[in-house]
Design an enzyme around this catalytic site. Structure first.
Site, mmCIF file in Angstrom:
data_model
loop_
_atom_site.group_PDB
_atom_site.id
_atom_site.type_symbol
_atom_site.label_atom_id
_atom_site.label_comp_id
_atom_site.label_asym_id
_atom_site.label_seq_id
_atom_site.Cartn_x
_atom_site.Cartn_y
_atom_site.Cartn_z
ATOM 1 N N ASN A 20 0.876 -1.176 0.000
ATOM 2 C CA ASN A 20 0.000 0.000 0.000
ATOM 3 C C ASN A 20 0.911 1.224 0.000
ATOM 4 O O ASN A 20 1.461 1.590 1.037
ATOM 5 C CB ASN A 20 -0.904 -0.015 1.241
ATOM 6 C CG ASN A 20 -1.741 1.254 1.352
ATOM 7 O OD1 ASN A 20 -1.770 2.071 0.433
ATOM 8 N ND2 ASN A 20 -2.412 1.420 2.484
ATOM 9 N N TRP A 21 1.057 1.806 -1.158
ATOM 10 C CA TRP A 21 1.984 2.950 -1.282
ATOM 11 C C TRP A 21 1.446 4.206 -0.600
ATOM 12 O O TRP A 21 2.181 5.171 -0.428
ATOM 13 C CB TRP A 21 2.243 3.262 -2.755
ATOM 14 C CG TRP A 21 3.140 2.290 -3.448
ATOM 15 C CD1 TRP A 21 3.749 1.191 -2.919
ATOM 16 C CD2 TRP A 21 3.552 2.342 -4.821
ATOM 17 N NE1 TRP A 21 4.501 0.556 -3.869
ATOM 18 C CE2 TRP A 21 4.396 1.239 -5.043
ATOM 19 C CE3 TRP A 21 3.265 3.207 -5.883
ATOM 20 C CZ2 TRP A 21 4.975 0.986 -6.295
ATOM 21 C CZ3 TRP A 21 3.836 2.959 -7.127
ATOM 22 C CH2 TRP A 21 4.683 1.863 -7.324
ATOM 23 N N LYS A 22 0.156 4.207 -0.292
ATOM 24 C CA LYS A 22 -0.483 5.415 0.247
ATOM 25 C C LYS A 22 -0.206 6.581 -0.714
ATOM 26 O O LYS A 22 -0.113 6.361 -1.914
ATOM 27 C CB LYS A 22 -0.023 5.677 1.685
ATOM 28 C CG LYS A 22 -0.191 4.415 2.557
ATOM 29 C CD LYS A 22 -0.045 4.634 4.030
ATOM 30 C CE LYS A 22 -0.268 3.310 4.757
ATOM 31 N NZ LYS A 22 -0.207 3.439 6.220
ATOM 32 N N HIS A 104 -9.541 1.396 4.738
ATOM 33 C CA HIS A 104 -8.283 1.609 5.451
ATOM 34 C C HIS A 104 -8.533 2.589 6.607
ATOM 35 O O HIS A 104 -9.322 3.526 6.466
ATOM 36 C CB HIS A 104 -7.214 2.151 4.502
ATOM 37 C CG HIS A 104 -5.851 2.110 5.124
ATOM 38 N ND1 HIS A 104 -5.430 3.058 6.032
ATOM 39 C CD2 HIS A 104 -4.836 1.225 4.996
ATOM 40 C CE1 HIS A 104 -4.206 2.755 6.432
ATOM 41 N NE2 HIS A 104 -3.825 1.642 5.823
ATOM 42 N N GLU A 106 -6.923 4.986 7.646
ATOM 43 C CA GLU A 106 -6.679 6.398 7.311
ATOM 44 C C GLU A 106 -7.890 7.011 6.612
ATOM 45 O O GLU A 106 -8.163 8.204 6.742
ATOM 46 C CB GLU A 106 -5.401 6.514 6.463
ATOM 47 C CG GLU A 106 -4.162 6.284 7.338
ATOM 48 C CD GLU A 106 -2.970 5.682 6.627
ATOM 49 O OE1 GLU A 106 -2.926 5.697 5.383
ATOM 50 O OE2 GLU A 106 -2.075 5.186 7.333
ATOM 51 N N GLU A 175 -5.514 -4.576 10.619
ATOM 52 C CA GLU A 175 -4.468 -3.577 10.836
ATOM 53 C C GLU A 175 -4.751 -2.819 12.129
ATOM 54 O O GLU A 175 -5.545 -1.858 12.120
ATOM 55 C CB GLU A 175 -4.427 -2.583 9.673
ATOM 56 C CG GLU A 175 -4.098 -3.208 8.339
ATOM 57 C CD GLU A 175 -3.491 -2.200 7.367
ATOM 58 O OE1 GLU A 175 -2.479 -2.544 6.751
ATOM 59 O OE2 GLU A 175 -4.009 -1.078 7.244
ATOM 60 N N GLY A 181 2.563 2.450 10.824
ATOM 61 C CA GLY A 181 3.551 3.509 10.650
ATOM 62 C C GLY A 181 4.265 3.907 11.932
ATOM 63 O O GLY A 181 4.932 4.934 11.980
ATOM 64 N N SER A 219 3.346 -2.025 10.409
ATOM 65 C CA SER A 219 4.795 -2.101 10.612
ATOM 66 C C SER A 219 5.391 -3.471 10.257
ATOM 67 O O SER A 219 6.328 -3.937 10.907
ATOM 68 C CB SER A 219 5.163 -1.709 12.042
ATOM 69 O OG SER A 219 4.762 -0.363 12.303
ATOM 70 N N GLY A 240 2.789 -1.053 4.340
ATOM 71 C CA GLY A 240 2.865 0.373 4.022
ATOM 72 C C GLY A 240 4.299 0.781 3.739
ATOM 73 O O GLY A 240 4.832 0.571 2.652
ATOM 74 N N GLY A 241 4.957 1.366 4.736
ATOM 75 C CA GLY A 241 6.293 1.941 4.553
ATOM 76 C C GLY A 241 7.292 1.033 3.865
ATOM 77 O O GLY A 241 8.025 1.474 2.958
HETATM 78 P P1 13P Z 1 2.987 0.480 7.748
HETATM 79 O O1 13P Z 1 3.455 -0.826 7.158
HETATM 80 O O2 13P Z 1 3.762 1.657 7.250
HETATM 81 O O3 13P Z 1 2.875 0.405 9.228
HETATM 82 O O4 13P Z 1 1.497 0.724 7.189
HETATM 83 C C1 13P Z 1 0.572 -0.290 7.307
HETATM 84 C C2 13P Z 1 -0.592 0.061 6.482
HETATM 85 O O5 13P Z 1 -1.336 0.981 6.806
HETATM 86 C C3 13P Z 1 -0.838 -0.717 5.266
HETATM 87 O O6 13P Z 1 -2.100 -0.471 4.754
#
Ligand code: 13P
Length: 269
Positions: A20-22, A104, A106, A175, A181, A219, A240-241
């Protein structure tokens, strides 16, 4: 490659790793990242990259024929029409998307997405041949208050209510919001416990719950992926990251490939 791994996992669930590149990267860095990822493959797990909407054409061109799938990070609950700024599931299908993330945290937090809206988006995605990756998870305060299970079950139940037995066609991503993050990962045992709760809830709605992929997100990195994937109800990760760094993401995909080939020794049957 996916076909190879599928043959090896006739009774099991093929692990799935989704990046997930966001809202990160540029057009140039995205293409560079995918070229490196492509060279690092093929993988024995299913791998997918969910990019920002404007990069879909580049991502499709970069990944075509690689065995790596792609998708988006949200879709509208509506059919095409007068919805300024929205993107329809049918449009994502036109660009070859296999997956779309819905719900998600967010989006639930910053865009006030409700459980029922998320369920409507999941239904819309399925109606256009996309696999929705439905995210659920609790805040730190909810965990501290002992309401983790109740929150996650409430979020899941809206989707089950909307989809009925078709819920077996979705992918679920657990999640915990406090792990996103932050560098704080749920322990494999904490994650497994929630995944078992979710699978039991899904089993009450569908006889195919045992075939569904339940991903963990929060994470996930190259160092902790293998232990997470060794848990009996964890079938991959939403990343994510670490999905923005080719070496880290490839290492996670390799850990999932090892799980696919059974080298973790766990039985997924
Ligand atoms: P991180 O891997 O950066 O914690 O993000 C998780 C995430 O929100 C994937 O959708």
């Amino acid at each position: 490659m996916v076909t190879h791994a599928s043959a090896q996992m006739t009774a099991g669930r093929l692990p799935l790793v989704v990046g997930n590149w966001k809202m990160n990267g540029t057009r140039v860095t995205s293409v560079e990242l995918l070229a490196a990822l492509r060279s690092a493959g093929p993988f024995d797990a299913e791998v997918s990259v969910c990019c920002p909407f404007p990069y879909l054409v580049d991502v499709a061109l970069s990944l075509q024929g690689s065995g790596i799938a792609w998708g988006a990070q949200d879709c509208s609950q509506h059919e095409p029409g007068a919805y300024t700024g929205e993107v329809a599931a049918s449009m994502l299908a036109e660009f070859g998307c296999r997956h779309v993330i819905v719900g998600h945290s967010e989006r639930r937090t910053h865009h006030a997405e409700s459980d029922t809206l998320v369920a409507d988006k999941a239904r819309q995605a399925l109606a256009h041949g996309l696999t929705p990756i439905v995210c659920v998870g609790e805040t730190r305060a909810e965990r501290d208050a002992g309401s983790t299970e109740a929150v996650v079950k409430r979020q899941m139940s809206a989707v089950i209510h909307a989809l009925g037995h078709c819920v077996s066609q979705i992918v679920v991503a657990y999640e915990p919001i406090w792990a996103i993050g932050t560098g704080l990962t749920a322990t494999p045992q904490q994650a497994q416990a929630l995944h078992a709760v979710l699978r039991a809830q899904l089993a009450a709605a569908s006889t195919r719950a045992g075939e569904m992929r339940l991903l963990y997100g929060g994470s996930v990195n190259a160092a902790n992926a293998a232990e997470l994937f060794a848990q009996v109800d964890i079938d991959g990760a939403l990343v994510g990251g670490a999905s923005l760094k080719e070496a880290d993401f490839s290492a996670i995909c390799r850990a999932a490939s090892h799980a696919a080939l059974g080298s973790t020794g766990k039985s997924r049957t």
